[in-house]
Design a protein around this motif. Structure first.
Motif, PDB file in Angstrom:
ATOM      1  N   MET A   1       0.854  -1.198   0.000  1.00  0.00           N
ATOM      2  CA  MET A   1       0.000   0.000   0.000  1.00  0.00           C
ATOM      3  C   MET A   1       0.888   1.246   0.000  1.00  0.00           C
ATOM      4  SD  MET A   1      -2.941   1.057   2.756  1.00  0.00           S
ATOM      5  CE  MET A   1      -3.854   2.580   2.557  1.00  0.00           C
ATOM      6  N   PRO A   2       0.658   2.210  -0.897  1.00  0.00           N
ATOM      7  CA  PRO A   2       1.490   3.413  -0.933  1.00  0.00           C
ATOM      8  C   PRO A   2       1.402   4.198   0.375  1.00  0.00           C
ATOM      9  CG  PRO A   2       0.149   3.218  -2.914  1.00  0.00           C
ATOM     10  CD  PRO A   2      -0.349   2.185  -1.962  1.00  0.00           C
ATOM     11  N   PRO A   3       2.455   4.917   0.721  1.00  0.00           N
ATOM     12  CA  PRO A   3       2.421   5.707   1.960  1.00  0.00           C
ATOM     13  C   PRO A   3       1.487   6.898   1.826  1.00  0.00           C
ATOM     14  CG  PRO A   3       4.399   6.200   0.722  1.00  0.00           C
ATOM     15  CD  PRO A   3       3.720   5.070  -0.004  1.00  0.00           C
ATOM     16  N   TYR A   4       1.065   7.416   2.959  1.00  0.00           N
ATOM     17  CA  TYR A   4       0.175   8.571   2.980  1.00  0.00           C
ATOM     18  C   TYR A   4       0.910   9.827   2.516  1.00  0.00           C
ATOM     19  CZ  TYR A   4      -3.532  11.650   4.723  1.00  0.00           C
ATOM     20  OH  TYR A   4      -4.549  12.572   4.827  1.00  0.00           O
ATOM     21  N   LEU A   5       2.206   9.899   2.785  1.00  0.00           N
ATOM     22  CA  LEU A   5       2.962  11.121   2.587  1.00  0.00           C
ATOM     23  C   LEU A   5       3.578  11.200   1.202  1.00  0.00           C
ATOM     24  CD1 LEU A   5       4.931  11.213   5.977  1.00  0.00           C
ATOM     25  CD2 LEU A   5       2.662  12.176   5.467  1.00  0.00           C
ATOM     26  N   SER A   6       3.623  12.409   0.649  1.00  0.00           N
ATOM     27  CA  SER A   6       4.457  12.681  -0.506  1.00  0.00           C
ATOM     28  C   SER A   6       5.899  12.866  -0.022  1.00  0.00           C
ATOM     29  CB  SER A   6       3.985  13.942  -1.228  1.00  0.00           C
ATOM     30  OG  SER A   6       2.681  13.761  -1.755  1.00  0.00           O
ATOM     31  N   TYR A   7       6.860  12.545  -0.878  1.00  0.00           N
ATOM     32  CA  TYR A   7       8.242  12.571  -0.395  1.00  0.00           C
ATOM     33  C   TYR A   7       9.213  12.659  -1.558  1.00  0.00           C
ATOM     34  CZ  TYR A   7       8.032   7.675  -1.809  1.00  0.00           C
ATOM     35  OH  TYR A   7       7.869   6.521  -2.543  1.00  0.00           O
ATOM     36  N   THR A   8      10.406  13.106  -1.248  1.00  0.00           N
ATOM     37  CA  THR A   8      11.562  13.036  -2.127  1.00  0.00           C
ATOM     38  C   THR A   8      12.452  11.913  -1.617  1.00  0.00           C
ATOM     39  OG1 THR A   8      11.515  15.396  -2.676  1.00  0.00           O
ATOM     40  CG2 THR A   8      13.623  14.267  -2.899  1.00  0.00           C
ATOM     41  N   ASP A   9      12.951  11.089  -2.525  1.00  0.00           N
ATOM     42  CA  ASP A   9      13.831   9.975  -2.171  1.00  0.00           C
ATOM     43  C   ASP A   9      14.936   9.936  -3.212  1.00  0.00           C
ATOM     44  OD1 ASP A   9      15.026   7.623  -1.355  1.00  0.00           O
ATOM     45  OD2 ASP A   9      13.371   6.323  -1.961  1.00  0.00           O
ATOM     46  N   LYS A  10      16.136  10.389  -2.812  1.00  0.00           N
ATOM     47  CA  LYS A  10      17.245  10.491  -3.754  1.00  0.00           C
ATOM     48  C   LYS A  10      18.506   9.893  -3.140  1.00  0.00           C
ATOM     49  CE  LYS A  10      15.842  14.609  -6.384  1.00  0.00           C
ATOM     50  NZ  LYS A  10      16.269  15.960  -6.832  1.00  0.00           N
ATOM     51  N   GLY A  11      19.410   9.481  -4.018  1.00  0.00           N
ATOM     52  CA  GLY A  11      20.718   9.034  -3.587  1.00  0.00           C
ATOM     53  C   GLY A  11      20.866   7.536  -3.560  1.00  0.00           C
ATOM     54  N   PRO A  12      22.110   7.084  -3.496  1.00  0.00           N
ATOM     55  CA  PRO A  12      22.386   5.649  -3.548  1.00  0.00           C
ATOM     56  C   PRO A  12      22.115   4.944  -2.228  1.00  0.00           C
ATOM     57  CG  PRO A  12      24.426   6.854  -3.257  1.00  0.00           C
ATOM     58  CD  PRO A  12      23.349   7.885  -3.434  1.00  0.00           C
ATOM     59  N   GLU A  13      21.694   3.710  -2.314  1.00  0.00           N
ATOM     60  CA  GLU A  13      21.598   2.866  -1.135  1.00  0.00           C
ATOM     61  C   GLU A  13      22.953   2.205  -0.922  1.00  0.00           C
ATOM     62  OE1 GLU A  13      18.181   0.276  -0.892  1.00  0.00           O
ATOM     63  OE2 GLU A  13      17.147   1.458  -2.425  1.00  0.00           O
ATOM     64  N   THR A  14      23.569   2.459   0.219  1.00  0.00           N
ATOM     65  CA  THR A  14      24.867   1.882   0.520  1.00  0.00           C
ATOM     66  C   THR A  14      24.801   1.195   1.872  1.00  0.00           C
ATOM     67  OG1 THR A  14      25.730   3.840   1.648  1.00  0.00           O
ATOM     68  CG2 THR A  14      26.013   3.744  -0.746  1.00  0.00           C
ATOM     69  N   SER A  15      25.656   0.194   2.041  1.00  0.00           N
ATOM     70  CA  SER A  15      25.648  -0.554   3.297  1.00  0.00           C
ATOM     71  C   SER A  15      26.367   0.169   4.410  1.00  0.00           C
ATOM     72  CB  SER A  15      26.303  -1.929   3.082  1.00  0.00           C
ATOM     73  OG  SER A  15      27.638  -1.775   2.631  1.00  0.00           O
ATOM     74  N   HIS A  16      27.258   1.125   4.057  1.00  0.00           N
ATOM     75  CA  HIS A  16      28.078   1.764   5.084  1.00  0.00           C
ATOM     76  C   HIS A  16      27.695   3.214   5.358  1.00  0.00           C
ATOM     77  CE1 HIS A  16      29.946   2.733   1.228  1.00  0.00           C
ATOM     78  NE2 HIS A  16      30.557   3.743   1.818  1.00  0.00           N
ATOM     79  N   ARG A  17      26.680   3.714   4.683  1.00  0.00           N
ATOM     80  CA  ARG A  17      26.216   5.082   4.944  1.00  0.00           C
ATOM     81  C   ARG A  17      24.735   5.057   5.263  1.00  0.00           C
ATOM     82  NH1 ARG A  17      29.620   7.640   0.000  1.00  0.00           N
ATOM     83  NH2 ARG A  17      31.518   8.124   1.173  1.00  0.00           N
ATOM     84  N   ALA A  18      24.380   5.538   6.440  1.00  0.00           N
ATOM     85  CA  ALA A  18      22.992   5.490   6.885  1.00  0.00           C
ATOM     86  C   ALA A  18      22.126   6.418   6.046  1.00  0.00           C
ATOM     87  CB  ALA A  18      22.898   5.889   8.356  1.00  0.00           C
ATOM     88  N   PRO A  19      20.933   5.989   5.664  1.00  0.00           N
ATOM     89  CA  PRO A  19      19.991   6.923   5.029  1.00  0.00           C
ATOM     90  C   PRO A  19      19.692   8.100   5.959  1.00  0.00           C
ATOM     91  CG  PRO A  19      19.224   4.662   4.823  1.00  0.00           C
ATOM     92  CD  PRO A  19      20.370   4.641   5.787  1.00  0.00           C
ATOM     93  N   LEU A  20      19.367   9.224   5.365  1.00  0.00           N
ATOM     94  CA  LEU A  20      19.082  10.454   6.110  1.00  0.00           C
ATOM     95  C   LEU A  20      17.622  10.834   5.883  1.00  0.00           C
ATOM     96  CD1 LEU A  20      20.045  12.951   7.742  1.00  0.00           C
ATOM     97  CD2 LEU A  20      20.765  13.964   5.548  1.00  0.00           C
ATOM     98  N   LEU A  21      16.851  10.891   6.957  1.00  0.00           N
ATOM     99  CA  LEU A  21      15.436  11.272   6.905  1.00  0.00           C
ATOM    100  C   LEU A  21      15.293  12.664   7.484  1.00  0.00           C
ATOM    101  CD1 LEU A  21      12.419  10.600   6.446  1.00  0.00           C
ATOM    102  CD2 LEU A  21      12.420   9.520   8.713  1.00  0.00           C
TER     103      LEU A  21
END
Length: 262
Positions: A1-21
């Motif tokens: 089910m899609p999330p309620y919120l609109s959002y921007t999601d950019k950048g690479p997924e990496t194992s050693h760098r935490a995502p930033l919210l």
């Protein structure tokens, strides 16, 4: 089910760098974080949502408590497959970050609290937020935006920054802003929550912020066990927009520490 919120999601997924919210303040939207999305999405995944009632996210009239905002954010992380992240919030977004720590702190690897405070609303503050909610519904956003612009950013701020901030405020749906104001009036005391933060924390504040002055940031820093306070000169309540290079420099150093590469 899609999330309620609109959002921007950019950048690479990496194992050693935490995502930033990134959590915006009131009455703004996710474009508040444009300088940070541009800077950090080159090296890590950066997610910037519009909170419920703001930007492109749907409006829920009435009252939106902080618990509802936190549930929205947890659902967004689930949808995006993000198990853990660095959580950063400014002003109301900082208070929401505290709410999120209290509710799902096991998903947070680092906490950034910018231009915010942890104390609950006193009785006169509750009355003031409810009265402002009624005013916004009756009058719309423009008069309020005109009044507070040069407290949100310093009077000497760049004209382009002022235009961006004023545009975000006037574009916010009054019903969404009012609903969050009512919810914010009932927020709990987050000071006990801060003493339980078990991850590194960065506390940031504009030197000329009159909404949440440097003393508020120092109080947060004193409460959070593993924290550092950064004061951004030449900025008021939105140092990430007013002085993006200085803000990004502090955030970059913090992210390296969280990643274990500092």
């Amino acid at each position: 089910m899609p999330p309620y919120l609109s959002y921007t999601d950019k950048g690479p997924e990496t194992s050693h760098r935490a995502p930033l919210l990134l959590l915006h303040g009131h009455p703004f939207d996710r474009t508040m974080w444009d300088p940070q999305v541009a800077r950090f999405s080159a090296e890590r995944r950066v997610i910037a949502p519009d909170l419920r009632g703001y930007g492109d996210s749907p409006v829920t009239p009435g009252t939106v408590p902080f618990a509802r905002h936190a549930d929205d954010l947890a659902e967004l992380l689930d949808f995006l497959g993000v198990d853990t992240c660095v959580l950063a919030g400014l002003s109301m977004g900082g208070q929401l970050a505290m709410e999120c720590w209290d509710r799902f702190g096991d998903r947070i690897r680092g906490l950034v609290l910018a231009d915010t405070f942890a104390t609950p609303e006193p009785p006169e503050g509750k009355r003031g937020r409810r009265a402002m909610a009624d005013r916004l519904l009756a009058e719309g956003m423009r008069g309020y935006a005109d009044e507070v612009l040069e407290r949100m950013v310093a009077p000497y701020a760049d004209a382009r920054v002022k235009a961006h901030v004023h545009g975000m405020m006037t574009a916010t749906p009054p019903e969404g802003a009012a609903a969050s104001l009512r919810g914010r009036a009932e927020r709990p005391d987050y000071r006990p929550v801060l003493t339980c933060v078990s991850v590194p924390a960065l506390i940031v504040v504009g030197a000329d912020d009159t909404y949440t002055p440097v003393s508020d940031a120092e109080s947060l820093g004193a409460a959070v066990p593993d924290s550092v306070v950064e004061v951004i000169e030449g900025a008021a309540h939105l140092p990430n927009l007013e002085r993006p290079e200085e803000f990004n420099r502090a955030l970059h150093a913090f992210l390296l520490r969280v990643d274990g590469t500092a």
